[in-house]
Design a protein around this motif. Structure first.
Motif, short mmCIF file in Angstrom:
data_model
loop_
_atom_site.label_atom_id
_atom_site.label_comp_id
_atom_site.label_asym_id
_atom_site.label_seq_id
_atom_site.Cartn_x
_atom_site.Cartn_y
_atom_site.Cartn_z
N TYR A 55 0.91 6.24 -7.34
CA TYR A 55 1.05 4.81 -7.62
C TYR A 55 0.22 4.43 -8.85
O TYR A 55 0.66 3.65 -9.69
CB TYR A 55 0.64 3.98 -6.41
CG TYR A 55 0.85 2.49 -6.57
CD1 TYR A 55 1.96 2.00 -7.27
CD2 TYR A 55 -0.03 1.58 -6.03
CE1 TYR A 55 2.17 0.63 -7.41
CE2 TYR A 55 0.16 0.21 -6.16
CZ TYR A 55 1.26 -0.25 -6.86
OH TYR A 55 1.46 -1.61 -7.02
N SER A 56 -0.95 5.01 -8.95
CA SER A 56 -1.77 4.79 -10.14
C SER A 56 -1.05 5.29 -11.39
O SER A 56 -1.04 4.63 -12.44
CB SER A 56 -3.12 5.49 -9.99
OG SER A 56 -3.91 5.34 -11.15
N THR A 100 0.84 -1.20 0.00
CA THR A 100 0.00 0.00 0.00
C THR A 100 0.88 1.25 0.00
O THR A 100 1.73 1.40 0.87
CB THR A 100 -0.91 0.02 1.24
OG1 THR A 100 -1.69 -1.18 1.27
CG2 THR A 100 -1.82 1.23 1.23
N ARG A 148 1.78 2.89 -12.40
CA ARG A 148 1.28 1.73 -13.14
C ARG A 148 0.97 2.09 -14.59
O ARG A 148 1.21 1.30 -15.51
CB ARG A 148 0.03 1.14 -12.44
CG ARG A 148 0.35 0.49 -11.10
CD ARG A 148 -0.79 -0.41 -10.65
NE ARG A 148 -2.02 0.34 -10.46
CZ ARG A 148 -2.42 0.88 -9.32
NH1 ARG A 148 -1.65 0.77 -8.23
NH2 ARG A 148 -3.56 1.53 -9.24
N ASP A 149 0.45 3.30 -14.78
CA ASP A 149 0.20 3.76 -16.16
C ASP A 149 1.51 3.93 -16.93
O ASP A 149 1.58 3.61 -18.12
CB ASP A 149 -0.56 5.08 -16.15
CG ASP A 149 -2.01 4.94 -15.72
OD1 ASP A 149 -2.52 3.80 -15.75
OD2 ASP A 149 -2.62 5.95 -15.33
N THR A 177 9.01 2.47 -7.96
CA THR A 177 8.20 1.70 -7.01
C THR A 177 8.99 0.86 -6.01
O THR A 177 8.40 0.39 -5.03
CB THR A 177 7.24 0.76 -7.77
OG1 THR A 177 8.00 -0.11 -8.62
CG2 THR A 177 6.25 1.57 -8.60
N LEU A 209 -4.28 14.16 -13.22
CA LEU A 209 -4.46 13.76 -11.82
C LEU A 209 -5.37 14.75 -11.11
O LEU A 209 -5.29 15.96 -11.31
CB LEU A 209 -3.11 13.73 -11.10
CG LEU A 209 -2.04 12.78 -11.63
CD1 LEU A 209 -0.77 12.91 -10.79
CD2 LEU A 209 -2.53 11.34 -11.63
N THR A 246 -1.30 7.50 -3.31
CA THR A 246 -2.20 6.63 -4.07
C THR A 246 -2.29 7.06 -5.54
O THR A 246 -2.22 6.22 -6.45
CB THR A 246 -3.61 6.64 -3.44
OG1 THR A 246 -3.51 6.17 -2.09
CG2 THR A 246 -4.56 5.76 -4.22
N SER A 247 -2.44 8.36 -5.79
CA SER A 247 -2.56 8.83 -7.17
C SER A 247 -1.25 8.64 -7.93
O SER A 247 -1.25 8.32 -9.13
CB SER A 247 -2.97 10.31 -7.21
OG SER A 247 -1.94 11.16 -6.74
#
Length: 462
Positions: free
Chosen positions: A385-386, A302, A389-390, A428, A376, A382-383
């Motif tokens: 991490y998103s 997380t 991934r993108d 990451t 964004l 959290t944003s």
């Protein structure tokens, strides 16, 4: 603090000037006109070295002045300026002395002070701000004490004994007036693997695992700041984790001694609730890092904290490895909520060095706003991490990031699947072992996908 919650403030983050006092914009080769006698070539166009610098060199005074002038023009009244070090050129120690280093730091300090006379400045030292470079001793040192005198007006304006703390240890903390934000300025040089004064100390010695007791100091300070309901910005010169522009080994390239990298991660995990954001430098590039809790094998966990790495003013082409490259000069304006401490926007301004030299004029322009460039709603762990991934899965989004990584200098097409994997893993996985495992696993997945594609093509060709 309710009356502050809707009040926006700004601050500048400027770093890695690497001022080259020997740069001369005259005809001839870069070997003759810049201090860094590099064999790597990265000319900015034409045969004549440019007024504002060259990608094979560190920053001339014209570039330094233009950067601070741009800051003054774009936002003359920030709440404060964060200046994260590395002020001298990339030059062998034989060409330097303590006096020369102090002279350069003093020159840059005066330039900033003259343009922002009434603005609070939060400065830290970089590894190139000592002589010999990288060698920062534990405790008080001659050069650190003299820099404290140069910065005395700024440090003494902070009501936290910042002057004495910096003088004795190179670290301090500062409450930002009229806000809930507290800056915690770390002496990251103590954790640097190239610092022979700390890297050789065994773990059995308390100074080995915690030079100058800085982790204990930070732990106690962050605990107290949490009790005071403050929002913390952790700041320093050298970041933890791996360098995103080094592809020579799967293990990557790291700056911290591993024992200190591990403790830094543990510190962030423990105090993530009070740490709003982290701001670091050293890479000269534009990137970010994420910290997690509840990590498992093949599962980052997380997201709980993030770190923004700011581009440098120097355009110098690194000699670390061929793919490391150069960058356009960059400066960064950050908008934040004074009440919550939340980072609302990160606006990076840059100088197209080739264009500036051809036109003889330094036109610093907005390169991008973070939230709009990446679509964004907010800047949070959290944003981000998103977004990470993108970056891993969407090539078009990754290319936006990669272009910003060298401050709009390098063509994203140069960054192939292996390179893209490296950026995902550095963002990451700050832990060295997990970074290596990520690199191996992701590359295996990429190679497997490529093999499948080739097999399908061969079937179609038949």
């Amino acid at each position: 603090m309710d009356h502050l919650s809707v009040t926006r403030g700004t601050f500048w983050h400027v770093t890695d000037f690497h001022y080259d006092v020997n740069y001369t914009a005259s005809t001839g080769s870069t070997d003759d006109m810049c201090w860094a006698k590099t064999s790597v070539r990265g000319r900015t166009g034409g045969n004549k070295p440019g007024k504002f610098g060259d990608y094979a060199c560190d920053a001339p005074l014209a570039l330094v002045n233009s950067a601070v002038d741009a800051m003054k023009k774009i936002d003359p009244n920030p709440d404060f300026i964060l200046w994260t070090g590395d002020d001298t050129a990339h030059v062998s120690d034989q060409y330097f002395s303590e006096e020369k280093v102090l002279e350069i730091i003093s020159t840059l300090s005066n330039i900033i002070q003259q343009s922002f006379q009434y603005t609070l400045v939060i400065p830290v030292l970089g590894n190139h701000d000592f002589h010999p470079k990288n060698q920062a001793p534990i405790g008080e040192s001659s050069i650190q004490s003299k820099v404290a005198e140069i910065w005395a007006e700024w440090l003494r304006s902070i009501d936290t004994e910042a002057y004495s703390s910096f003088r004795s240890s190179g670290r301090y903390w500062a409450d930002i007036p009229n806000s809930s934000v507290t800056m915690v300025a770390l002496n990251t040089l103590l954790w640097y693997k190239s610092n022979d004064l700390t890297s050789g100390i065994p773990d059995s010695d308390p100074s080995g695992l915690d030079p100058d007791g800085q982790f204990v100091w930070a732990d106690e300070l962050l605990t107290g700041l949490s009790e005071r309901k403050r929002r913390v910005y952790l700041v320093g010169h050298i970041p933890p984790g791996s360098f995103e522009r080094y592809q020579q080994t799967q293990a990557g390239f790291h700056w911290y001694q591993e024992r200190h990298n591990d403790r830094y991660i543990q510190m962030v995990e423990k105090h993530a609730a009070v740490i709003e954001a982290q701001f670091f430098a050293h890479h000269h590039t534009d990137s970010f890092r994420l910290f997690f809790k509840d990590q498992k094998t093949n599962d980052p966990g997380t997201p709980i904290s993030y770190q923004l790495i700011a581009p440098g003013v120097t355009p110098w082409r690194s000699t670390l490895s061929p793919e490391t490259g150069a960058n356009n000069p960059g400066i960064r304006l950050i908008t934040y909520d004074r009440g919550s401490g939340q980072i609302l926007e990160v606006s990076t301004y840059y100088l197209n060095l080739t264009k500036a030299n051809l036109e003889g004029e330094a036109d610093w322009t907005l390169e991008y706003d973070f939230t709009s460039a990446y679509n964004l709603d907010s800047i949070t762990p959290t944003s981000l991490y998103s977004l990470a991934r993108d970056l891993k899965n969407e090539r078009s989004i990754f290319e936006k990031y990669y272009q910003a990584n060298t401050v709009s200098l390098e063509d994203p097409a140069k960054c192939t699947a292996k390179c893209q994997t490296l950026h995902w893993c550095t963002i990451t996985e700050v832990d060295y072992t997990r970074f290596n495992d990520c690199n191996i696993a992701t590359l295996a997945s990429v190679n497997s996908a490529m093999a499948l594609t080739l097999m399908m093509l061969s079937v179609l060709i038949r």
